[in-house]
Design an enzyme around this catalytic site. Structure first.
Site, PDB file in Angstrom:
ATOM      1  N   GLY A 260       0.788  -1.230   0.000  1.00 39.39           N
ATOM      2  CA  GLY A 260       0.000   0.000   0.000  1.00 39.39           C
ATOM      3  C   GLY A 260       0.811   1.267   0.000  1.00 39.39           C
ATOM      4  CD  GLU A 302       1.751  -9.274   0.814  1.00 41.76           C
ATOM      5  OE1 GLU A 302       0.720  -8.603   0.578  1.00 41.76           O
ATOM      6  OE2 GLU A 302       1.716 -10.412   1.270  1.00 41.76           O
ATOM      7  N   PRO A 303       5.146  -4.607  -1.627  1.00 40.81           N
ATOM      8  CG  PRO A 303       7.270  -3.951  -2.342  1.00 40.81           C
ATOM      9  CD  PRO A 303       6.569  -4.889  -1.391  1.00 40.81           C
ATOM     10  N   GLY A 304       3.593  -3.077  -4.449  1.00 43.08           N
ATOM     11  CA  GLY A 304       3.150  -3.320  -5.819  1.00 43.08           C
ATOM     12  C   GLY A 304       3.201  -2.031  -6.612  1.00 43.08           C
ATOM     13  NE  ARG A 341      -5.396   3.593  -9.399  1.00 41.39           N
ATOM     14  CZ  ARG A 341      -4.866   4.748  -9.041  1.00 41.39           C
ATOM     15  NH1 ARG A 341      -4.488   5.624  -9.973  1.00 41.39           N
ATOM     16  NH2 ARG A 341      -4.727   5.081  -7.777  1.00 41.39           N
ATOM     17  CE1 TYR A 345     -10.865   2.349  -5.669  1.00 40.75           C
ATOM     18  CE2 TYR A 345      -8.955   2.420  -7.119  1.00 40.75           C
ATOM     19  CZ  TYR A 345      -9.882   1.693  -6.392  1.00 40.75           C
ATOM     20  OH  TYR A 345      -9.837   0.333  -6.407  1.00 40.75           O
ATOM     21  CB  CYS A 372     -21.511   5.193 -23.992  1.00 41.44           C
ATOM     22  SG  CYS A 372     -21.278   5.275 -25.775  1.00 41.44           S
ATOM     23  CD  GLU A 373     -21.130   4.460 -18.139  1.00 41.74           C
ATOM     24  OE1 GLU A 373     -21.584   5.240 -17.279  1.00 41.74           O
ATOM     25  OE2 GLU A 373     -21.681   3.393 -18.472  1.00 41.74           O
ATOM     26  CE1 TYR A 402      -3.725  -2.733  -7.803  1.00 38.85           C
ATOM     27  CE2 TYR A 402      -2.311  -0.881  -7.271  1.00 38.85           C
ATOM     28  CZ  TYR A 402      -2.785  -2.149  -6.991  1.00 38.85           C
ATOM     29  OH  TYR A 402      -2.307  -2.823  -5.901  1.00 38.85           O
TER      30      TYR A 402
END
Length: 445
Positions: A260, A302-304, A341, A345, A372-373, A402
């Site tokens: 995170g 656990e870095p991503g 994203r 978010y 179409c949003e 991501y």
């Protein structure tokens, strides 16, 4: 100074490049190069949208984590971005791998990643996930619910023992958005320390002859830019380790504090200082174990995002520019299907015109996608040259994590390719998804 620690304000940001890969250079005519490859050239060669991933930066970030945490086990969180090349880079740099499904696991193992260095977790693992993990010999499985204990014990072959960890909820609120805060009792992950669920799960696992409990796991959230929540999580999990020792006479040898780690998406934003994190976590772990009379467990993290996010850039082509009311909309050939994203978010990015020099002062625009949003917005009210026009190229930094991993088939647009760059050479890692690819799944009437 480590590539992970330099504050974004340290880099002279007159060119606005502080959140770009460190290999980024200004080129003549308004273009940028990454890894020695001109982005406009990559767009012309591979089409748009296109993800460009700086291999050297990924590798340097892996090494920087190992340097910051020399005594710990660093496990790359594959959910941020995974392909065969990425698994290969991570393995070569000495990191483990954290996966969330049979699909991620199988891709890694068939690429040659050692299964004993893989951790599988998830809040709702399917029977296929668990059986695949057992068949392939995954190193550890993180138990996330009481029901999973019996299921996993039943699937484990006779005469063998599967190493497991328990994912605990330490009661720590952290994360940039409510949807990525996973350290409190009001979300779907883990077993609560506060209400006794975590200790009850430990008791049940210790009663299973086919399961070997090796440690605790916690993950408190995503895009965290301060150290304090991690220190609090370590303090509370060490307390649980002590209670397990006192109640069961068992000393667990591992503690996984998840990932995170926050990065900067726009110039001036904060990012987590990993060296400070390492020092503070190490001190809290040693002090807590000394107070409770425990040996210091092997630390796992656990870095991503912090490994791959800053190494990626996405390049779009402008399709339309129009003014509606008081706003100017710049529409590009991608959108929420390749980057959900912002819609999920409210994430904000800093797109940049590339491929030609600007000939007009900047003005505020909203960069939108082609879907179409109404919520298909990639960057709201950002400054772009006033002469931006159809055919132009826009590049967005900090796009390595991501994006493709969360991409969808909305409107059957097809997911973009991933191109690795290094030493002036570009090569395709993941090809563009074609209409034929998508049509092949449709079996007809």
């Amino acid at each position: 100074m480590s590539i992970l620690d330099a504050p974004v304000t340290e880099v002279a940001d007159t060119d606005g490049l502080s959140v770009w890969p460190r290999s980024t250079r200004l080129a003549p005519g308004g273009d940028l190069t990454v890894g020695g490859v001109p982005l406009a050239e990559a767009a012309d060669r591979f089409g748009t949208p296109v993800y460009v991933l700086d291999e050297r930066e990924v590798r340097e970030r892996c090494r920087a984590y190992r340097t910051a945490f020399p005594e710990a086990e660093v496990v790359y969180a594959a959910k941020a971005f995974l392909c065969r090349a990425m698994a290969h880079w991570v393995e070569e740099e000495g990191l483990g791998l954290d996966v969330c499904s049979a699909g991620e696991l199988a891709l890694a193992v068939t690429t040659g990643f050692p299964p004993e260095r893989i951790v599988l977790h998830g809040n709702a693992k399917s029977p296929e996930d668990l059986s695949t993990a057992l068949r392939l010999g995954v190193g550890r499985i993180v138990v996330d619910s009481a029901s999973e204990i019996a299921r996993l014990a039943a699937l484990t072959p006779a005469g063998s023992r599967q190493k497991v960890m328990v994912r605990v909820v330490p009661g720590v609120a952290a994360g940039a958005h409510v949807k990525v805060r996973t350290g409190t009792d009001d979300q779907k992950f883990g077993l609560s320390i506060t209400d006794g669920s975590a200790l009850h799960a430990v008791t049940r696992i210790l009663d299973q002859p086919h399961l070997e409990l090796v440690g605790l796991h916690c993950h408190i959230g995503s895009q965290i830019t301060t150290v304090k929540p991690y220190v609090a999580a370590v303090r509370r999990t060490v307390g649980l380790l002590a209670r397990i020792r006192d109640q069961h006479g068992v000393v667990l040898p591992q503690l996984d504090i998840g990932g995170g780690h926050g990065i900067a998406y726009r110039p001036g934003e904060e990012q987590l200082n990993v060296s400070v994190l390492a020092g503070r976590v190490r001190a809290e772990l040693e002090d807590g174990c000394a107070r409770t009379g425990l040996p210091v467990p092997r630390l796992i993290l656990e870095p991503g995002r912090a490994v791959v996010g800053p190494a990626g850039v996405v390049v779009y082509r402008v399709l339309a520019v129009k003014r509606t009311g008081d706003r100017t909309f710049v529409a590009v050939d991608g959108g929420m299907s390749d980057n959900p994203r912002p819609a999920l978010y409210g994430v904000r990015y800093a797109p940049r015109l590339i491929g030609r020099p600007a000939s007009a002062p900047p003005r505020p625009v909203t960069v939108v996608g082609r879907h179409c949003e109404a919520g298909d917005v990639l960057a709201d009210e950002v400054a772009l040259p006033g002469d931006v026009r159809p055919g132009d190229l826009l590049a967005v930094p900090a796009a390595g994590a991501y994006h493709l991993s969360m991409a969808s088939g909305y409107n059957l647009v097809g997911r973009p390719p991933v191109v690795a760059v290094a030493d002036g050479i570009a090569r395709v890692l993941v090809r563009r998804e074609s209409l034929e690819d998508m049509s092949r799944r449709d079996v007809g009437l």
